[in-house]
Design an enzyme around this catalytic site. Structure first.
Site, PDB file in Angstrom:
ATOM      1  N   ASN A 183       0.804  -1.234   0.000  1.00 40.42           N
ATOM      2  CA  ASN A 183       0.000   0.000   0.000  1.00 40.42           C
ATOM      3  C   ASN A 183       0.833   1.278   0.000  1.00 40.42           C
ATOM      4  OD1 ASN A 183       0.653  -0.464   2.745  1.00 40.42           O
ATOM      5  ND2 ASN A 183      -1.034   0.851   3.380  1.00 40.42           N
TER       6      ASN A 183
ATOM      7  N   PRO B 135      10.172  -6.739  -1.193  1.00 43.17           N
ATOM      8  CA  PRO B 135       8.993  -5.873  -1.292  1.00 43.17           C
ATOM      9  C   PRO B 135       7.743  -6.691  -1.629  1.00 43.17           C
ATOM     10  CG  PRO B 135      10.582  -5.455  -3.067  1.00 43.17           C
ATOM     11  CD  PRO B 135      10.949  -6.751  -2.430  1.00 43.17           C
TER      12      PRO B 135
ATOM     13  N   GLY C 295       3.080  -5.121   7.527  1.00 36.69           N
ATOM     14  CA  GLY C 295       2.075  -5.855   6.772  1.00 36.69           C
ATOM     15  C   GLY C 295       0.924  -6.221   7.681  1.00 36.69           C
ATOM     16  N   SER C 296       0.236  -7.293   7.321  1.00 40.23           N
ATOM     17  CA  SER C 296      -0.951  -7.680   8.079  1.00 40.23           C
ATOM     18  C   SER C 296      -0.550  -8.310   9.421  1.00 40.23           C
ATOM     19  CB  SER C 296      -1.758  -8.690   7.264  1.00 40.23           C
ATOM     20  OG  SER C 296      -0.966  -9.839   7.034  1.00 40.23           O
TER      21      SER C 296
ATOM     22  N   GLU D 200       5.166  -3.728  12.280  1.00 39.98           N
ATOM     23  CA  GLU D 200       4.112  -2.701  12.226  1.00 39.98           C
ATOM     24  C   GLU D 200       2.983  -3.279  11.394  1.00 39.98           C
ATOM     25  OE1 GLU D 200       3.835  -0.348  14.196  1.00 39.98           O
ATOM     26  OE2 GLU D 200       5.868  -0.449  14.976  1.00 39.98           O
TER      27      GLU D 200
ATOM     28  N   CYS E 188      -2.976   1.791   6.595  1.00 34.94           N
ATOM     29  CA  CYS E 188      -3.077   1.225   7.947  1.00 34.94           C
ATOM     30  C   CYS E 188      -3.650   2.253   8.907  1.00 34.94           C
ATOM     31  CB  CYS E 188      -1.702   0.762   8.413  1.00 34.94           C
ATOM     32  SG  CYS E 188      -0.466   2.051   8.350  1.00 34.94           S
TER      33      CYS E 188
ATOM     34  N   GLU F 255     -10.011  -5.244  10.719  1.00 31.16           N
ATOM     35  CA  GLU F 255      -9.500  -4.357   9.668  1.00 31.16           C
ATOM     36  C   GLU F 255     -10.086  -4.787   8.318  1.00 31.16           C
ATOM     37  OE1 GLU F 255      -5.350  -4.696   8.304  1.00 31.16           O
ATOM     38  OE2 GLU F 255      -5.231  -2.518   8.563  1.00 31.16           O
TER      39      GLU F 255
HETATM   40  P1  NAP Z   1       0.777  -8.886   3.960  1.00 32.63           P
HETATM   41  O1  NAP Z   1      -0.042  -9.790   3.163  1.00 32.63           O
HETATM   42  O2  NAP Z   1       0.986  -9.215   5.398  1.00 32.63           O
HETATM   43  O3  NAP Z   1       2.199  -8.794   3.210  1.00 32.63           O
HETATM   44  C1  NAP Z   1       3.213  -7.927   3.635  1.00 32.63           C
HETATM   45  C2  NAP Z   1       4.547  -8.428   3.099  1.00 32.63           C
HETATM   46  O4  NAP Z   1       4.842  -9.688   3.715  1.00 32.63           O
HETATM   47  C3  NAP Z   1       4.557  -8.687   1.594  1.00 32.63           C
HETATM   48  O5  NAP Z   1       5.826  -8.370   1.084  1.00 32.63           O
HETATM   49  C4  NAP Z   1       4.305 -10.176   1.528  1.00 32.63           C
HETATM   50  O6  NAP Z   1       4.771 -10.769   0.325  1.00 32.63           O
HETATM   51  C5  NAP Z   1       5.112 -10.655   2.710  1.00 32.63           C
HETATM   52  N1  NAP Z   1       4.721 -11.969   3.238  1.00 32.63           N
HETATM   53  C6  NAP Z   1       3.569 -12.654   3.035  1.00 32.63           C
HETATM   54  N2  NAP Z   1       3.611 -13.838   3.688  1.00 32.63           N
HETATM   55  C7  NAP Z   1       4.820 -13.899   4.311  1.00 32.63           C
HETATM   56  C8  NAP Z   1       5.447 -14.860   5.155  1.00 32.63           C
HETATM   57  N3  NAP Z   1       4.858 -16.022   5.483  1.00 32.63           N
HETATM   58  N4  NAP Z   1       6.687 -14.583   5.635  1.00 32.63           N
HETATM   59  C9  NAP Z   1       7.311 -13.419   5.324  1.00 32.63           C
HETATM   60  N5  NAP Z   1       6.749 -12.457   4.522  1.00 32.63           N
HETATM   61  C10 NAP Z   1       5.517 -12.699   4.034  1.00 32.63           C
HETATM   62  O7  NAP Z   1       0.224  -7.391   3.924  1.00 32.63           O
HETATM   63  P2  NAP Z   1      -0.238  -6.541   2.657  1.00 32.63           P
HETATM   64  O8  NAP Z   1      -1.532  -7.086   2.169  1.00 32.63           O
HETATM   65  O9  NAP Z   1       0.904  -6.423   1.702  1.00 32.63           O
HETATM   66  O10 NAP Z   1      -0.443  -5.093   3.316  1.00 32.63           O
HETATM   67  C11 NAP Z   1      -1.595  -4.698   3.966  1.00 32.63           C
HETATM   68  C12 NAP Z   1      -1.432  -4.804   5.475  1.00 32.63           C
HETATM   69  O11 NAP Z   1      -0.312  -4.035   5.893  1.00 32.63           O
HETATM   70  C13 NAP Z   1      -2.620  -4.224   6.231  1.00 32.63           C
HETATM   71  O12 NAP Z   1      -2.945  -5.078   7.290  1.00 32.63           O
HETATM   72  C14 NAP Z   1      -2.093  -2.887   6.732  1.00 32.63           C
HETATM   73  O13 NAP Z   1      -2.743  -2.394   7.891  1.00 32.63           O
HETATM   74  C15 NAP Z   1      -0.659  -3.210   6.998  1.00 32.63           C
HETATM   75  N6  NAP Z   1       0.153  -2.000   7.029  1.00 32.63           N
HETATM   76  C16 NAP Z   1       0.629  -1.573   8.241  1.00 32.63           C
HETATM   77  C17 NAP Z   1       1.364  -0.402   8.311  1.00 32.63           C
HETATM   78  C18 NAP Z   1       1.918   0.098   9.619  1.00 32.63           C
HETATM   79  O14 NAP Z   1       2.843   0.886   9.608  1.00 32.63           O
HETATM   80  N7  NAP Z   1       1.370  -0.345  10.734  1.00 32.63           N
HETATM   81  C19 NAP Z   1       1.636   0.325   7.141  1.00 32.63           C
HETATM   82  C20 NAP Z   1       1.130  -0.143   5.929  1.00 32.63           C
HETATM   83  C21 NAP Z   1       0.398  -1.311   5.875  1.00 32.63           C
HETATM   84  P3  NAP Z   1       3.792 -10.913  -0.943  1.00 32.63           P
HETATM   85  O15 NAP Z   1       3.512  -9.541  -1.417  1.00 32.63           O
HETATM   86  O16 NAP Z   1       4.596 -11.706  -1.901  1.00 32.63           O
HETATM   87  O17 NAP Z   1       2.555 -11.612  -0.451  1.00 32.63           O
END
Ligand code: NAP
Length: 483
Positions: free
Chosen positions: A158, A182, A234-235, A256, A290, A384
């Site tokens: 995002n 990334p 991430g999530s 985060e 987020c 969320e």
């Molecule tokens: P995500 O599905 O958790 O993925 C985040 C990153 O982790 C991606 O690069 C993903 O790779 C990787 N990943 C997935 N499975 C993994 C595993 N088993 N081990 C290690 N890495 C893994 O999150 P998203 O859908 O990209 O982003 C949305 C989420 O991020 C929301 O929940 C949002 O609230 C959160 N967020 C938080 C903040 C903050 O600062 N608190 C800021 C921005 C976003 P792939 O892309 O290849 O799946």
């Protein structure tokens, strides 16, 4: 909704960056969420052996980089900032086409990346420790902050420019080397940052980029014993997994994660102005932040006026292609995310919520959706969504508003709109959140301020951004020097 004819631009070929070399790989296609069929980028799908190579190169590059005078490291970051600024238009267009956000939002994100690089370039002049009086005569007692080694960084789709920068810049400033994994959906946007770092003159191996699925490439990075620390955004679900894997080998980890951010509107607030802050916080960035406002809490005294203003402003938003000038909200990032958004809306309606605006979609263009009479314990009020959906909850008084605001698993940003100073202070002190906003958008933060969450929004050990970020990327050594 606005749409345009497809652009005739050939897909951007994204490559891994390992040890200073750009490596192609079998291509994953990313289509523009606003223009079905338009391929924006192709990116390689790496594997664990590629991660191993990248970590080896990052470890090899570490001793020299750590010994490089910190202000010289800062000089390279400053150059990278200048390059990103010079390439801002291209970066913003790529970001808008790949992620879907509007060109203005994309430009803001790139600008934030530039400011972050400059901020941490400046911090390289201030890396230091403290001196203390020793109880042993003729002894200089001091501390020094040292880099950790090769660190792993994993980022979401995002903010694919800003988040890689706000993690990488402090890591490099402190003298660490980096392997970045990334998000797969937005590979080309992050590649622009990598190009700027390389073109600024960063030595080979200091910054490495490996693409591929999170489960494969991400986990290979987290479990590599040579990686001194992992910074993940991430999530919450994936964050928990990363935490478990890192804990098994006792690696330092920064997480985060998700949010369920609330804006309380007290009755003294002007409904129109309050709705403006809520609508921009909820539907800016298509609600895919987020920090997005996802719940508004009102009282019986202002319920009707606030909902009326929210409904009017929400319905007036122009949804369309992020590259079109009049667009105020771009498409949802993917069909998977759209299905999630629609599922939450359907469940909320089944739970008795009232649909005030939106609720439908055309392709990935979802209309901004406003729900009222939402129960504070329902899924839409607790979980969320990460899409353009805003839920209004009505409570009886300010004390209940605070209790409901706190009563979710998350704790990232909480806001209140009021001119009552005492009410604002009580709310601010009582809020279970890493960031509190009074009369300001829940979204958006300054580069010099610490950022992070509590509860399920973070592992709450290290804050990001500002000077505070340097704590994660350094460890303290204590030196007793007798003379
Ligand atoms: P995500 O599905 O958790 O993925 C985040 C990153 O982790 C991606 O690069 C993903 O790779 C990787 N990943 C997935 N499975 C993994 C595993 N088993 N081990 C290690 N890495 C893994 O999150 P998203 O859908 O990209 O982003 C949305 C989420 O991020 C929301 O929940 C949002 O609230 C959160 N967020 C938080 C903040 C903050 O600062 N608190 C800021 C921005 C976003 P792939 O892309 O290849 O799946």
């Amino acid at each position: 909704m606005t749409t345009s004819a497809p652009l005739e631009v050939s897909p951007i070929e994204v490559r891994h960056l390992i040890g200073g070399r750009w490596l192609p790989g079998a291509g994953e296609e990313r289509q523009n969420p606003a223009r079905p069929g338009e391929v924006v980028s192709t990116s390689p799908d790496g594997d664990s052996s590629l991660v191993e190579d990248a970590v080896t190169r990052a470890c090899d590059a570490f001793p020299e980089w750590a010994q490089t005078p910190a202000p010289m490291r800062g000089e390279l970051l400053r150059r990278a900032a200048d390059l990103l600024e010079a390439r801002a238009d291209r970066a913003a267009r790529t970001l808008s086409r790949e992620e879907g956000k509007t060109l203005r939002e994309a430009g803001d994100e790139v600008g934030r990346g530039v400011r972050m690089l400059r901020f941490y370039a400046g911090e390289t002049w201030r890396l230091g420790g403290i001196t203390l009086p020793s109880m042993t005569p003729r002894t200089e007692l001091s501390t020094v902050r040292e880099p950790l080694g090769a660190v792993g960084i994993i980022t979401p789709w995002n903010f694919p420019v800003a988040i890689p920068v706000w993690k990488t810049a402090p890591a490099l400033a402190a003298g660490n080397t980096v392997v970045l994994k990334p998000a797969s959906l937005t590979a080309a946007s992050t590649a622009v940052v990598a190009e700027c770092l390389v073109d600024a003159g960063l030595p080979a191996g200091v910054f490495n980029l490996v693409y591929g699925s999170g489960a494969r490439v991400g986990e290979a990075l987290v479990t590599d014993e040579r990686i001194a620390a992992i910074s993940f955004t991430g999530s919450t679900a994936v964050g928990r997994r990363v935490n478990e894997l890192a804990a098994r080998r006792m690696a330092r980890v920064q997480l985060e994660l998700g949010g369920k951010n609330t804006m309380v509107v007290l009755p003294d607030a002007d409904p129109e102005q309050a709705a403006d802050l809520c609508v921009r916080g909820a539907f800016g960035l298509t609600g895919q932040a987020c920090t997005a406002t996802s719940r508004v809490i009102v009282l019986p005294e202002n319920e009707e006026a606030v909902i009326e203003a929210l409904r009017r402003q929400t319905s007036a938003l122009a949804v369309g292609d992020g590259l079109d000038e009049g667009t105020q909200m771009g498409p949802v990032v993917s069909h998977q995310q759209l299905a999630t958004d629609l599922r939450y809306v359907g469940e909320a309606l089944a739970d008795g919520a009232t649909l005030e605006a939106g609720g439908d979609h055309s392709d990935l263009f979802m209309r901004p959706t406003l729900l009222s009479r939402v129960g504070p314990q329902s899924a839409i009020a607790q979980e969320e969504v990460f899409g353009p959906v805003l839920a209004v909850v009505t409570v009886q008084d300010a004390a209940e508003a605070l209790a409901v605001a706190n009563n979710t698993p998350y704790g990232l940003v909480t806001g209140i709109i009021t001119n009552d100073l005492a009410a604002a202070m009580e709310f601010s002190r009582g809020a279970q959140a890493g960031v509190v906003k009074v009369n300001r958008l829940t979204t958006g933060t300054d580069v010099n301020a610490p950022f992070g969450g509590v509860k399920a929004s973070s592992n709450d050990l290290f804050r990001e951004q500002g000077v505070t970020a340097m704590e994660f990327y350094t460890r303290v050594k204590t030196v007793y020097l007798g003379y």
